[in-house]
Scaffold this motif. Structure first.
Motif, PDB file in Angstrom:
ATOM      1  N   THR A  42       6.893   5.320   7.537  1.00  0.00           N
ATOM      2  CA  THR A  42       6.680   3.875   7.650  1.00  0.00           C
ATOM      3  C   THR A  42       5.979   3.395   6.389  1.00  0.00           C
ATOM      4  O   THR A  42       4.947   3.955   5.990  1.00  0.00           O
ATOM      5  CB  THR A  42       5.821   3.520   8.876  1.00  0.00           C
ATOM      6  N   VAL A  43       6.554   2.405   5.760  1.00  0.00           N
ATOM      7  CA  VAL A  43       6.003   1.868   4.512  1.00  0.00           C
ATOM      8  C   VAL A  43       5.932   0.351   4.598  1.00  0.00           C
ATOM      9  O   VAL A  43       6.490  -0.269   5.510  1.00  0.00           O
ATOM     10  CB  VAL A  43       6.869   2.276   3.299  1.00  0.00           C
ATOM     11  N   ASP A  44       5.256  -0.236   3.617  1.00  0.00           N
ATOM     12  CA  ASP A  44       5.172  -1.696   3.578  1.00  0.00           C
ATOM     13  C   ASP A  44       6.432  -2.321   2.983  1.00  0.00           C
ATOM     14  O   ASP A  44       6.886  -3.371   3.432  1.00  0.00           O
ATOM     15  CB  ASP A  44       3.948  -2.125   2.762  1.00  0.00           C
ATOM     16  N   ARG A  45       6.968  -1.661   1.947  1.00  0.00           N
ATOM     17  CA  ARG A  45       8.160  -2.182   1.276  1.00  0.00           C
ATOM     18  C   ARG A  45       9.049  -1.020   0.839  1.00  0.00           C
ATOM     19  O   ARG A  45       8.590   0.113   0.655  1.00  0.00           O
ATOM     20  CB  ARG A  45       7.781  -3.022   0.054  1.00  0.00           C
ATOM     21  N   VAL A  46      10.324  -1.360   0.627  1.00  0.00           N
ATOM     22  CA  VAL A  46      11.315  -0.389   0.140  1.00  0.00           C
ATOM     23  C   VAL A  46      11.994  -0.991  -1.084  1.00  0.00           C
ATOM     24  O   VAL A  46      12.322  -2.185  -1.100  1.00  0.00           O
ATOM     25  CB  VAL A  46      12.376  -0.083   1.215  1.00  0.00           C
ATOM     26  N   ILE A  47      12.192  -0.172  -2.103  1.00  0.00           N
ATOM     27  CA  ILE A  47      12.990  -0.577  -3.265  1.00  0.00           C
ATOM     28  C   ILE A  47      14.263   0.254  -3.266  1.00  0.00           C
ATOM     29  O   ILE A  47      14.211   1.487  -3.254  1.00  0.00           O
ATOM     30  CB  ILE A  47      12.234  -0.361  -4.592  1.00  0.00           C
ATOM     31  N   CYS A  48      15.417  -0.427  -3.249  1.00  0.00           N
ATOM     32  CA  CYS A  48      16.705   0.256  -3.308  1.00  0.00           C
ATOM     33  C   CYS A  48      17.196   0.263  -4.757  1.00  0.00           C
ATOM     34  O   CYS A  48      17.362  -0.796  -5.361  1.00  0.00           O
ATOM     35  CB  CYS A  48      17.732  -0.442  -2.424  1.00  0.00           C
TER      36      CYS A  48
ATOM     37  N   LYS B 216       0.842  -1.198   0.000  1.00  0.00           N
ATOM     38  CA  LYS B 216       0.000   0.000   0.000  1.00  0.00           C
ATOM     39  C   LYS B 216       0.878   1.250   0.000  1.00  0.00           C
ATOM     40  O   LYS B 216       0.531   2.249  -0.622  1.00  0.00           O
ATOM     41  CB  LYS B 216      -0.919  -0.003   1.218  1.00  0.00           C
ATOM     42  N   LYS B 217       1.999   1.166   0.720  1.00  0.00           N
ATOM     43  CA  LYS B 217       2.932   2.280   0.779  1.00  0.00           C
ATOM     44  C   LYS B 217       4.320   1.774   0.406  1.00  0.00           C
ATOM     45  O   LYS B 217       4.764   0.737   0.894  1.00  0.00           O
ATOM     46  CB  LYS B 217       2.954   2.900   2.170  1.00  0.00           C
ATOM     47  N   LEU B 218       4.994   2.534  -0.443  1.00  0.00           N
ATOM     48  CA  LEU B 218       6.284   2.112  -0.975  1.00  0.00           C
ATOM     49  C   LEU B 218       7.262   3.273  -0.948  1.00  0.00           C
ATOM     50  O   LEU B 218       6.933   4.391  -1.334  1.00  0.00           O
ATOM     51  CB  LEU B 218       6.106   1.623  -2.412  1.00  0.00           C
ATOM     52  N   LEU B 219       8.490   2.987  -0.502  1.00  0.00           N
ATOM     53  CA  LEU B 219       9.586   3.954  -0.575  1.00  0.00           C
ATOM     54  C   LEU B 219      10.571   3.480  -1.638  1.00  0.00           C
ATOM     55  O   LEU B 219      11.027   2.333  -1.601  1.00  0.00           O
ATOM     56  CB  LEU B 219      10.298   4.070   0.778  1.00  0.00           C
ATOM     57  N   VAL B 220      10.888   4.353  -2.581  1.00  0.00           N
ATOM     58  CA  VAL B 220      11.899   4.066  -3.598  1.00  0.00           C
ATOM     59  C   VAL B 220      13.107   4.950  -3.303  1.00  0.00           C
ATOM     60  O   VAL B 220      12.994   6.186  -3.284  1.00  0.00           O
ATOM     61  CB  VAL B 220      11.372   4.340  -5.015  1.00  0.00           C
ATOM     62  N   ILE B 221      14.253   4.322  -3.064  1.00  0.00           N
ATOM     63  CA  ILE B 221      15.484   5.060  -2.777  1.00  0.00           C
ATOM     64  C   ILE B 221      16.298   5.128  -4.065  1.00  0.00           C
ATOM     65  O   ILE B 221      16.779   4.118  -4.565  1.00  0.00           O
ATOM     66  CB  ILE B 221      16.302   4.382  -1.670  1.00  0.00           C
TER      67      ILE B 221
END
Length: 468
Positions: free
Chosen positions: A265-271, A178-183
């Protein structure tokens, strides 16, 4: 099967397999060693399957805007496993195609990891290893290293395959976050951000530089940011990501932004923070080849300091693009065969990002052209003034050209908008053919097409644009 070849290629990605095919065309007896998948990361876990994912997401996004086109559909939805399955199927199909081409070209393929094992006279010896055991030893006077690269891991931001994803996990998600962080906001980062945003995720992009897509012209990257934010993304630049704290099914971190800290706070992170070359366990320490920051140093014809040893593609350094690797493979093999190929001109290699909107460019940005001492003429043409773009419902975009004011040389071209990745080749041909504004101005572009913006952007640089 003989263990003596004219050429050994180590790595079956877009650089390696193309080099092997071209060498076969030129009459060489070729061996290719690949440890995982023919086609390499690009075909199996990069360029191709991500475009399949982006196509599904783009169609899903369009379904939610059918009213804009006078159409309707009730309750559009998607099935994530089916979306992923289609993407994997496309990659599998293309991989089989590469294997077929190699077989047709009579290239001898070896399954395993290759290690340089010294020399025997003028020939390099290469050991093929599988599960820790040597399965073959082959020889050739010429060896091309095309081992590619892998994602960079940064302390505190390491991928774990579950909460913190690299590209492979991002391509085969078991759940839709639902929530995603892209670094990172390079091509990989913004493509994944576009895919997940179009499927409905809340997407945050964190970039350490002062703007997103730093490889692009600043004016284009600014327009890209505006477009991404319009589609609902949250973007932080000049931002440092703190250590990632993993919960049971979430990840928390602190973003240090110019405006203060942001707890997230997110569900997943993409590095997506860059790559490192695959130079380990190749036996390079037994050769004169030099490695600088995980990349093998080569000359303009892909030659290392070790006679008969060459390197192409990502392992040989930037730009890290499949089409650059393929072209290097051709140049390298033709030079080995005694032909006289032109060296690779890095500024003639196009860059393409398949986000929504797409971004494409070739040559120098306006900023870099001025820094290099050129007096420039700059042309801009908005898609809003292009009939085809408006008819498609895609008026947000721009074509920008940068010319040498003294000679008329096209120094660079930069595009953002629908299908610009298909159009940039027109400017690539112009740069390769050393065309000037005179030839481009007199070129007839078909109507109605978005490519007309390319013509108008040339005319605009010389104050001759007709439709603005």
């Amino acid at each position: 099967m003989s263990d003596l070849f004219d050429l050994i290629v180590i790595g079956g990605g877009p650089g390696g397999y193309v080099a092997a095919l071209r060498a076969s065309q030129l009459g060489m007896n070729v061996a290719l060693v690949e440890s995982t998948h023919m086609g390499g990361v690009c075909l199996n876990w990069g360029c191709i399957p991500t475009k399949a994912l982006l196509r599904s997401a783009d169609l899903y996004h369009t379904l939610h805007h059918l009213k804009d086109y006078g159409l309707s559909a009730e309750n559009p939805s998607f099935d994530l496993p089916s979306v992923v399955k289609r993407s994997r199927g496309v990659a599998t199909r293309m991989g089989r195609g590469v294997a077929h081409l190699l077989k047709k070209a009579k290239v001898s393929t070896f399954d395993g990891r290759a290690q340089l094992a010294g020399r025997q006279g003028d020939a390099h010896k290469v050991a093929v290893m599988k599960d820790g055991q040597k399965t073959a030893e082959i020889q050739a006077p010429h060896v091309i290293l095309a081992t590619g690269a892998r994602a960079r891991q940064l302390p505190g931001l390491e991928t774990d395959g579950k909460h913190i994803w690299g590209a492979r996990e991002a391509m085969t998600p078991d759940v839709l976050p639902k929530k995603l962080l892209v670094i990172g906001s390079g091509a990989i980062g913004v493509e994944f951000a576009s895919f997940y945003r179009d499927l409905g995720c809340e997407v945050t992009i964190a970039e350490v530089a002062d703007r997103i897509m730093v490889a692009e012209d600043p004016e284009i990257s600014a327009q890209a940011r505006k477009a991404f934010e319009k589609r609902g993304m949250t973007i932080h630049t000049n931002t440092k990501v703190g250590p990632l704290q993993k919960g049971e099914d979430s990840v928390s971190t602190t973003l240090e932004t110019p405006d203060g800290t942001v707890d997230l706070t997110v569900d997943r992170v993409i590095c997506a923070v860059g790559i490192v070359g695959n130079v380990e366990e190749l036996g390079l320490e037994k050769t004169r080849a030099k490695v600088d920051r995980t990349h093998i140093l080569t000359d303009e014809f892909c030659r290392t300091d070790e006679p008969g040893l060459y390197a192409i593609g990502d392992v040989a350094g930037a730009p890290w693009l499949a089409h650059k690797a393929s072209h290097e493979g051709v140049i390298c093999v033709e030079k080995i065969s005694g032909r006289s190929p032109e060296p690779l001109h890095a500024l003639n290699i196009p860059g393409c990002t398949y986000s929504h909107p797409q971004v494409a460019s070739v040559g120098l940005s306006e900023e870099k052209a001025r820094a290099a001492g050129y007096r420039v003429k700059v042309g801009r043409f908005p898609f809003l003034a292009n009939g085809k773009a408006v008819a498609m419902g895609e008026p947000d975009g721009m074509t920008k050209t940068v010319f040498d004011a003294e000679t008329g040389e096209l120094l660079g071209a930069h595009m953002i908008g629908p299908e610009v990745t298909e159009m940039i080749q027109g400017y690539v041909i112009a740069r390769t053919g050393e065309l000037t504004e005179a030839e481009l101005s007199e070129t007839v572009f078909p109507h109605p097409t978005i490519s007309e913006t390319m013509h108008e952007a040339v005319l605009a640089a010389y104050e001759g644009a007709l439709h603005i």
